[in-house]
Design an enzyme around this catalytic site. Structure first.
Site, PDB file in Angstrom:
ATOM      1  N   HIS A   1      30.569   8.146  34.300  1.00 47.52           N
ATOM      2  CA  HIS A   1      29.605   7.193  33.720  1.00 47.52           C
ATOM      3  C   HIS A   1      28.185   7.776  33.722  1.00 47.52           C
ATOM      4  O   HIS A   1      27.278   7.212  34.338  1.00 47.52           O
ATOM      5  CB  HIS A   1      29.647   5.864  34.485  1.00 47.52           C
TER       6      HIS A   1
ATOM      7  N   ARG B   1      32.812   0.760  27.076  1.00 50.46           N
ATOM      8  CA  ARG B   1      33.275   0.179  28.333  1.00 50.46           C
ATOM      9  C   ARG B   1      34.772   0.456  28.474  1.00 50.46           C
ATOM     10  O   ARG B   1      35.518   0.359  27.492  1.00 50.46           O
ATOM     11  CB  ARG B   1      33.027  -1.336  28.358  1.00 50.46           C
TER      12      ARG B   1
HETATM   13  P1  NDP Z   1      24.422  -3.510  20.816  1.00 53.92           P
HETATM   14  O1  NDP Z   1      24.559  -4.925  21.203  1.00 53.92           O
HETATM   15  O2  NDP Z   1      23.157  -3.040  20.183  1.00 53.92           O
HETATM   16  O3  NDP Z   1      25.612  -3.123  19.815  1.00 53.92           O
HETATM   17  C1  NDP Z   1      26.927  -3.540  19.989  1.00 53.92           C
HETATM   18  C2  NDP Z   1      27.696  -3.201  18.730  1.00 53.92           C
HETATM   19  O4  NDP Z   1      29.059  -3.564  18.917  1.00 53.92           O
HETATM   20  C3  NDP Z   1      27.186  -3.980  17.517  1.00 53.92           C
HETATM   21  O5  NDP Z   1      27.240  -3.186  16.367  1.00 53.92           O
HETATM   22  C4  NDP Z   1      28.209  -5.122  17.411  1.00 53.92           C
HETATM   23  O6  NDP Z   1      28.369  -5.637  16.101  1.00 53.92           O
HETATM   24  C5  NDP Z   1      29.457  -4.405  17.843  1.00 53.92           C
HETATM   25  N1  NDP Z   1      30.462  -5.367  18.281  1.00 53.92           N
HETATM   26  C6  NDP Z   1      30.401  -6.239  19.316  1.00 53.92           C
HETATM   27  N2  NDP Z   1      31.508  -7.004  19.351  1.00 53.92           N
HETATM   28  C7  NDP Z   1      32.278  -6.602  18.298  1.00 53.92           C
HETATM   29  C8  NDP Z   1      33.517  -7.021  17.785  1.00 53.92           C
HETATM   30  N3  NDP Z   1      34.221  -8.010  18.359  1.00 53.92           N
HETATM   31  N4  NDP Z   1      33.993  -6.412  16.695  1.00 53.92           N
HETATM   32  C9  NDP Z   1      33.301  -5.408  16.100  1.00 53.92           C
HETATM   33  N5  NDP Z   1      32.098  -4.959  16.539  1.00 53.92           N
HETATM   34  C10 NDP Z   1      31.606  -5.563  17.617  1.00 53.92           C
HETATM   35  O7  NDP Z   1      24.750  -2.644  22.108  1.00 53.92           O
HETATM   36  P2  NDP Z   1      24.290  -1.147  22.438  1.00 53.92           P
HETATM   37  O8  NDP Z   1      24.567  -0.312  21.250  1.00 53.92           O
HETATM   38  O9  NDP Z   1      22.935  -1.140  23.019  1.00 53.92           O
HETATM   39  O10 NDP Z   1      25.304  -0.809  23.628  1.00 53.92           O
HETATM   40  C11 NDP Z   1      26.692  -0.807  23.411  1.00 53.92           C
HETATM   41  C12 NDP Z   1      27.410  -0.659  24.720  1.00 53.92           C
HETATM   42  O11 NDP Z   1      27.321   0.675  25.212  1.00 53.92           O
HETATM   43  C13 NDP Z   1      26.856  -1.499  25.870  1.00 53.92           C
HETATM   44  O12 NDP Z   1      27.263  -2.838  25.775  1.00 53.92           O
HETATM   45  C14 NDP Z   1      27.465  -0.806  27.051  1.00 53.92           C
HETATM   46  O13 NDP Z   1      28.743  -1.353  27.300  1.00 53.92           O
HETATM   47  C15 NDP Z   1      27.630   0.645  26.583  1.00 53.92           C
HETATM   48  N6  NDP Z   1      26.725   1.551  27.314  1.00 53.92           N
HETATM   49  C16 NDP Z   1      27.267   2.591  28.019  1.00 53.92           C
HETATM   50  C17 NDP Z   1      26.445   3.465  28.701  1.00 53.92           C
HETATM   51  C18 NDP Z   1      27.014   4.648  29.413  1.00 53.92           C
HETATM   52  O14 NDP Z   1      26.319   5.280  30.200  1.00 53.92           O
HETATM   53  N7  NDP Z   1      28.255   5.008  29.165  1.00 53.92           N
HETATM   54  C19 NDP Z   1      24.989   3.296  28.720  1.00 53.92           C
HETATM   55  C20 NDP Z   1      24.521   2.201  27.906  1.00 53.92           C
HETATM   56  C21 NDP Z   1      25.371   1.363  27.254  1.00 53.92           C
HETATM   57  P3  NDP Z   1      27.141  -6.348  15.343  1.00 53.92           P
HETATM   58  O15 NDP Z   1      26.202  -5.218  14.979  1.00 53.92           O
HETATM   59  O16 NDP Z   1      27.756  -6.960  14.167  1.00 53.92           O
HETATM   60  O17 NDP Z   1      26.521  -7.315  16.309  1.00 53.92           O
END
Ligand code: NDP
Length: 317
Positions: free
Chosen positions: A277, A229
Site C-alpha cells: 500500500h 481497494r
Molecule cells: P474519486 O471519488 O475522485 O473517484 C472515484 C471514481 O470511481 C469515480 O470516477 C466514480 O465514478 C467511480 N466509481 C465509484 N463507484 C462506481 C461504480 N459503482 N461504478 C463505476 N464507477 C464507480 O476518488 P479518487 O480518484 O480520489 O480515489 C479513488 C480511490 O483510490 C480511493 O477511494 C481509494 O480507495 C484509492 N486510493 C488508493 C491509494 C493507495 O495508496 N493505493 C491512495 C489514494 C486513494 P463517478 O466519476 O461517476 O463518480
C-alpha cells in the site's frame, strides 16, 4: 480579535504531531486563525477534526464538530465507524499530490509488463542484445474509476502512447480516452482491456466487483494492477484466474486485509507482485493546504456540500 478555531488532529498511524505544524502554516496562509491539537482523548471543543482512522470516542467527546477532514482519499473505513454521527459532514482529499505518484507507479508496472522488463534483472537476467522487443499496437489500458486518481492515471498512460479506456459510474468526457459508464457497460469495457487498472473506491456497489465472471470478460492473458481497494476483487477468483491462465499477472498494492497476512497466497504466487500500500503516499504540505483552504471556505460561509471532496454518504465516496 476572533478566537482561534479549534481543530482536533487524530491521525493514528499517520502521526498527528507531524501534521500539526504544516496544518497551522497552511491555515495561516489561508487567513484562518486556528489552533491545532493532536487529540489525546481530552475534550478540546473542536469545531473541525482532521482524521485518519480516529478513535471512535472522538465523535462522542467532540460533540460540536461541524465537519471532519479525512487525510486520505478513501473513506470506506471512516464511514463504517460505529460512532460516526449520521449528519456529520465528511470531506476527503482530492488528489493533493497523490494522483501523479499513483500514475507513476501504474505506468512503471505497465512498462514492466509491455517490455518484459523482468527478463533483464535479478540473478537469472537475460543477457541478450537481440532480446525480443514489443511490436505492433500497444495493449489497451482500461482504468476502473475516472475520479481524481483514475483520470490522472488514464491521461498518463495515454501520454505514454497507450490506447486508454475508462469506466465510471456517471458519464465522463476525457480527452483521448474512450469512456464507459454504468454497470451495463462494464462487460464491453472489460472485453477491450488488456491491462486493467483498478482505481475504484470501496463502496456497496464496488465490493467484490471483480469476481470470476467479470474477470472472465477480460481477454485471455490480460494483466491487472490494483491501486484502488483490495475488497473490490474476490481474492480466490483472482487466484483461479491467474492459475488458469485467464490473467497473465497481477500487481497488487491494496488488500482486503491490511497488512496482508503472512500466510496469504498472494505473497508467494509467481504471477503476483505485492507492494505494501505505497502507490499513493499523502504528501503533507499539499494535503494541509487543501484542508486549510476548505476550512477557510467553511469559515467564510461556503456550504460544506460545495467543497471539492465532500463525501456523499449515500453513494459511499
Ligand atoms: P474519486 O471519488 O475522485 O473517484 C472515484 C471514481 O470511481 C469515480 O470516477 C466514480 O465514478 C467511480 N466509481 C465509484 N463507484 C462506481 C461504480 N459503482 N461504478 C463505476 N464507477 C464507480 O476518488 P479518487 O480518484 O480520489 O480515489 C479513488 C480511490 O483510490 C480511493 O477511494 C481509494 O480507495 C484509492 N486510493 C488508493 C491509494 C493507495 O495508496 N493505493 C491512495 C489514494 C486513494 P463517478 O466519476 O461517476 O463518480
Amino acid at each position: 480579535m476572533s478566537l482561534p478555531v479549534r481543530i482536533a488532529v487524530a491521525l493514528s498511524s499517520m502521526k498527528s504531531e507531524e501534521w500539526t505544524e504544516p496544518l497551522r502554516e497552511a491555515c495561516a496562509a489561508a487567513g484562518v486563525v486556528a489552533q491545532f491539537e493532536a487529540w489525546d482523548g481530552r475534550r478540546i471543543d473542536a469545531r473541525y477534526a482532521v482524521v485518519w482512522l480516529p478513535p471512535a470516542e472522538l465523535f462522542t467527546i467532540e460533540a460540536g464538530l461541524r465537519a471532519v477532514f479525512n487525510a486520505g482519499a478513501g473513506v470506506e473505513r471512516l464511514l463504517a465507524m460505529p460512532g460516526l454521527p449520521p449528519g456529520l459532514p465528511i470531506v476527503r482529499l482530492v488528489d493533493a499530490g497523490m494522483a501523479p505518484k499513483m500514475a507513476e507507479y501504474v505506468c512503471f508496472y505497465i512498462a514492466r509488463i509491455t517490455r518484459g522488463l523482468d527478463r533483464f534483472g535479478g540473478p537469472n537476467a537475460l543477457r541478450d542484445w537481440n532480446a525480443e522487443r514489443p511490436r505492433g499496437r500497444p495493449p489497451t489500458v482500461g482504468v476502473l474509476g475516472l475520479g481524481a486518481i483514475g483520470a490522472h492515471i488514464a491521461q498518463a498512460a495515454r501520454l505514454f502512447g497507450y490506447p486508454v479506456r475508462g469506466w465510471s459510474r456517471t458519464a465522463k468526457r476525457l480527452d483521448g480516452i474512450e469512456c464507459f459508464d454504468g454497470a451495463a457497460r462494464l462487460a464491453d469495457f472489460l472485453a477491450g482491456t488488456q491491462i486493467l487498472v483498478d482505481a475504484l473506491p470501496l463502496t456497496g456497489d464496488t465490493r467484490d466487483l471483480l469476481d470470476r465472471q467479470r474477470l472472465s470478460q477480460l481477454p485471455r492473458g490480460a494483466h491487472l494492477i490494483n491501486v484502488g481497494r483490495g475488497a473490490t476483487i474476490v481474492d480466490e477468483d483472482l487466484l483461479a484466474a491467474l492459475d488458469g491462465g485467464q490473467l497473465a499477472s497481477a500487481v497488487l498494492d491494496v488488500f482486503r486485509v491490511e497488512p496482508l497476512p503472512a500466510e496469504h497466497p498472494f505473497w508467494h504466487h509467481p504471477k503476483v507482485t505485492v507492494t505494501p500500500h505505497l502507490s499513493g503516499p499523502t504528501p503533507r504540505k499539499p494535503a494541509a493546504r487543501q484542508i486549510a483552504e476548505a476550512i477557510a471556505a467553511l469559515e467564510a460561509g461556503t456550504p460544506v456540500t460545495a467543497l471539492p471532496g465532500y463525501v456523499e454518504r449515500a453513494r459511499g465516496y
